[in-house]
Design a protein around this motif. Structure first.
Motif, short mmCIF file in Angstrom:
data_model
loop_
_atom_site.label_atom_id
_atom_site.label_comp_id
_atom_site.label_asym_id
_atom_site.label_seq_id
_atom_site.Cartn_x
_atom_site.Cartn_y
_atom_site.Cartn_z
N THR A 294 0.85 -1.19 0.00
CA THR A 294 0.00 0.00 0.00
C THR A 294 0.88 1.24 0.00
OG1 THR A 294 -1.54 -1.26 1.38
CG2 THR A 294 -1.97 1.09 1.11
N ASP A 295 0.97 1.87 -1.16
CA ASP A 295 1.81 3.06 -1.30
C ASP A 295 1.30 3.85 -2.51
OD1 ASP A 295 4.76 4.12 -0.36
OD2 ASP A 295 4.39 4.53 -2.49
N PRO A 296 1.32 5.18 -2.43
CA PRO A 296 0.82 5.97 -3.57
C PRO A 296 1.54 5.69 -4.88
CG PRO A 296 1.07 7.36 -1.62
CD PRO A 296 1.69 6.03 -1.28
N LYS A 297 2.78 5.22 -4.82
CA LYS A 297 3.55 4.99 -6.05
C LYS A 297 3.23 3.66 -6.72
CE LYS A 297 7.50 5.48 -3.94
NZ LYS A 297 7.01 5.92 -2.62
N LEU A 298 2.51 2.77 -6.01
CA LEU A 298 2.27 1.43 -6.54
C LEU A 298 1.08 1.40 -7.50
CD1 LEU A 298 2.71 -0.98 -3.50
CD2 LEU A 298 4.26 -0.62 -5.42
N PRO A 299 1.26 0.86 -8.68
CA PRO A 299 0.11 0.66 -9.57
C PRO A 299 -0.62 -0.64 -9.24
CG PRO A 299 2.10 -0.10 -10.67
CD PRO A 299 2.53 0.44 -9.33
N HIS A 300 -1.85 -0.73 -9.67
CA HIS A 300 -2.58 -1.99 -9.69
C HIS A 300 -3.10 -2.19 -11.10
CE1 HIS A 300 -2.36 -1.69 -5.33
NE2 HIS A 300 -2.74 -2.95 -5.27
N TYR A 301 -3.18 -3.43 -11.52
CA TYR A 301 -3.50 -3.74 -12.91
C TYR A 301 -4.82 -4.47 -13.04
CZ TYR A 301 1.55 -2.98 -13.45
OH TYR A 301 2.82 -2.45 -13.43
N ARG A 302 -5.46 -4.27 -14.17
CA ARG A 302 -6.58 -5.10 -14.56
C ARG A 302 -6.12 -6.09 -15.62
NH1 ARG A 302 -9.58 -0.24 -13.02
NH2 ARG A 302 -10.88 -0.88 -11.24
N GLU A 303 -7.01 -7.00 -15.97
CA GLU A 303 -6.64 -8.18 -16.75
C GLU A 303 -5.90 -7.86 -18.04
OE1 GLU A 303 -6.30 -12.19 -17.56
OE2 GLU A 303 -7.09 -11.28 -15.72
N ASN A 304 -6.27 -6.77 -18.71
CA ASN A 304 -5.71 -6.48 -20.04
C ASN A 304 -4.20 -6.31 -20.05
OD1 ASN A 304 -8.19 -6.61 -21.26
ND2 ASN A 304 -8.54 -4.40 -21.26
N VAL A 305 -3.63 -5.81 -18.95
CA VAL A 305 -2.19 -5.52 -18.95
C VAL A 305 -1.41 -6.27 -17.88
CG1 VAL A 305 -2.49 -3.21 -19.94
CG2 VAL A 305 -2.48 -3.50 -17.45
N TRP A 306 -2.11 -6.99 -16.99
CA TRP A 306 -1.40 -7.68 -15.91
C TRP A 306 -0.62 -8.88 -16.46
CZ3 TRP A 306 -1.05 -12.57 -14.01
CH2 TRP A 306 -0.46 -12.73 -12.74
N ASN A 307 0.58 -9.07 -15.94
CA ASN A 307 1.26 -10.35 -16.07
C ASN A 307 2.03 -10.59 -14.78
OD1 ASN A 307 3.81 -9.03 -16.27
ND2 ASN A 307 3.71 -9.00 -18.51
N PHE A 308 2.59 -11.78 -14.62
CA PHE A 308 3.18 -12.14 -13.33
C PHE A 308 4.27 -11.18 -12.91
CE2 PHE A 308 6.66 -14.11 -11.01
CZ PHE A 308 6.00 -14.50 -9.85
N GLN A 309 5.21 -10.88 -13.80
CA GLN A 309 6.34 -10.06 -13.40
C GLN A 309 5.92 -8.61 -13.10
OE1 GLN A 309 6.10 -11.98 -16.06
NE2 GLN A 309 6.93 -11.05 -17.94
N ARG A 310 4.96 -8.09 -13.83
CA ARG A 310 4.46 -6.76 -13.51
C ARG A 310 3.83 -6.75 -12.13
NH1 ARG A 310 1.78 -5.56 -19.48
NH2 ARG A 310 3.77 -5.00 -20.53
N GLY A 311 3.03 -7.78 -11.85
CA GLY A 311 2.41 -7.86 -10.54
C GLY A 311 3.42 -8.01 -9.42
N ALA A 312 4.45 -8.82 -9.66
CA ALA A 312 5.47 -9.05 -8.64
C ALA A 312 6.22 -7.78 -8.30
CB ALA A 312 6.44 -10.13 -9.10
N LEU A 313 6.30 -6.85 -9.25
CA LEU A 313 6.99 -5.59 -9.00
C LEU A 313 6.10 -4.57 -8.28
CD1 LEU A 313 8.93 -5.16 -12.37
CD2 LEU A 313 9.83 -5.93 -10.17
N CYS A 314 4.83 -4.95 -8.04
CA CYS A 314 3.91 -4.06 -7.33
C CYS A 314 4.08 -4.20 -5.82
CB CYS A 314 2.47 -4.37 -7.73
SG CYS A 314 2.05 -3.92 -9.39
N THR A 315 5.28 -4.03 -5.36
CA THR A 315 5.56 -4.09 -3.93
C THR A 315 6.76 -3.19 -3.64
OG1 THR A 315 6.00 -5.55 -2.05
CG2 THR A 315 7.06 -6.11 -4.13
#
Length: 396
Positions: A294-315
């Motif tokens: 939980t941080d203002p700089k963190l993005p969250h993704y919806r299905e169209n653009v999410w992949n594992f490595q992008r999600g893993a970098l959301c921390t």
């Protein structure tokens, strides 16, 4: 013109109507670009030995932490023998804080077992993990299953399992208008009073962890009672039935032991030796994971653009200071590496993190804001995300 892969992710912060002004975004949103790394190139930047697991080394860490916990417990048995009440009143909080820190480290080691990064033996991993987590009232296998799903879908708006942002609609705000701009942060007439924020912080840091286990607080909304304690929870599949029962059994054994200890001694004694340190463990777990996700700089993704490595970098990696970073087995300052490769043992994660920084560049997020200020900022500024958009950022 926006650079390639730059995402129009919407506005941030509070808003006021201004029909003549163009939308304004925070700098991290304006400059955001989708990470385009493959998991193969990320893995290849890390030395092969970082992925080697050692059951002996893992057991040594368990032995060290259990020794510290035992010594603290034995020391605490001497506290009430002091005649001076001031010494007793000062010594008990020291025990509570220190035992909470040590037991949080024990929790992290069980967490390693759940990821199978503790050793190469699944049997050893699950045996040690079940014992340690059961001692801390955690349903080991049930949590292991949901936590695995979290790692497989981190940052995904509809598939992640914990710290899932609420949307504008879910918090009861009207739909976003096109003619809005960011309001001066100095004036928020509709913002909650600081005392209200402090109250909700106290609630979350005290009860957030058991609430997540019992009713899936901050998890995905499945439209029904979702819990880590019942076999028909939508978190689980039919094949998980035995694992959930074993998890519940472990928690029940510990609760039975605590009840027995209360009858043999007193509820006050169990509260002083176990319950208060347990609440400190809850505090650290919620604080650590809250700030990681939980941080203002963190993005969250919806299905169209999410992949594992992008999600893993959301921390976010942070430091709680050398002592706590050590006692928590690196879970705070090497969390990005952990999310990319959860079967990497924690004692190699620091070396891996140094390699990842070089490859990831601006896509590696480290925040050096003092922890108290970072916590306050995230509570005040990370309220919701927009209902629409492939990439969304927190707003307040």
């Amino acid at each position: 013109m926006a650079p390639p892969n730059t995402i129009d992710a919407g506005l941030t912060h509070r808003h006021v109507v201004n029909p003549t002004a163009a939308p304004v975004k925070a700098a991290y949103e304006r400059n955001y670009e989708l990470p385009e790394f493959t998991i193969k190139e990320i893995r290849e930047c890390i030395p092969a030995h970082c992925f080697e697991r050692s059951g002996f080394r893992g057991l040594c860490h368990v032995a060290i932490d259990l020794t510290w916990a035992s010594l603290l417990f034995l020391a605490a048995t001497q506290i009430d023998k002091f005649e001076n009440p001031l010494i007793r009143y000062l010594a008990w909080p020291v025990y509570w804080v220190m035992q909470g820190i040590v037991c949080t480290g024990i929790w992290v080691l069980a967490h390693e077992c759940g990821h199978q990064s503790f050793s190469t033996s699944k049997t050893l991993n699950n045996t040690v993990g079940w014992i340690l987590h059961s001692f801390l009232l955690v349903p080991y296998h049930s949590w292991r299953i949901s936590h695995s799903k979290h790692h497989k879908a981190t940052g995904h708006m509809t598939k992640d399992q914990v710290f899932v942002p609420k949307t504008r609609t879910q918090v009861g705000l009207p739909a976003k208008k096109e003619n809005v701009v960011e309001e001066d942060e100095a004036v928020h007439l509709d913002e909650e009073a600081p005392i209200v924020t402090l109250f909700w912080m106290l609630v979350q840091f005290t009860f957030g962890w058991p609430a997540y286990l019992a009713v899936n607080a901050s998890g995905q909304d499945y439209g029904q009672w979702t819990s880590h304690f019942h076999t028909w929870s939508p978190i689980f599949e039919a094949r998980n039935f035995t694992d959930v029962i074993l998890s519940d059994l472990g928690v029940l054994v510990t609760l039975g032991a605590l009840i027995y200890a209360s009858l043999q001694t007193s509820l006050l004694a169990v509260t002083k030796y176990y319950i208060v340190p347990y609440l400190f463990v809850n505090f650290w777990l919620v604080l650590i994971t809250f700030l990681q996700h939980t941080d203002p700089k963190l993005p969250h993704y919806r299905e169209n653009v999410w992949n594992f490595q992008r999600g893993a970098l959301c921390t976010v990696d942070r430091s709680f200071g050398k002592f706590l970073d050590h006692m928590f087995h690196g879970i705070v300052h090497t969390h990005v590496a952990h999310h990319l490769f959860s079967q990497m043992p924690f004692y190699h994660a620091e070396e891996a993190t140094a390699c990842l920084k070089k490859l990831l560049g601006k896509h590696y997020i480290y925040d050096d804001t003092p922890i108290v200020l970072a916590t306050w900022r995230s509570f005040r500024e990370c309220r919701f995300v927009e209902d629409e958009g492939d990439v969304v950022f927190f707003k307040k």
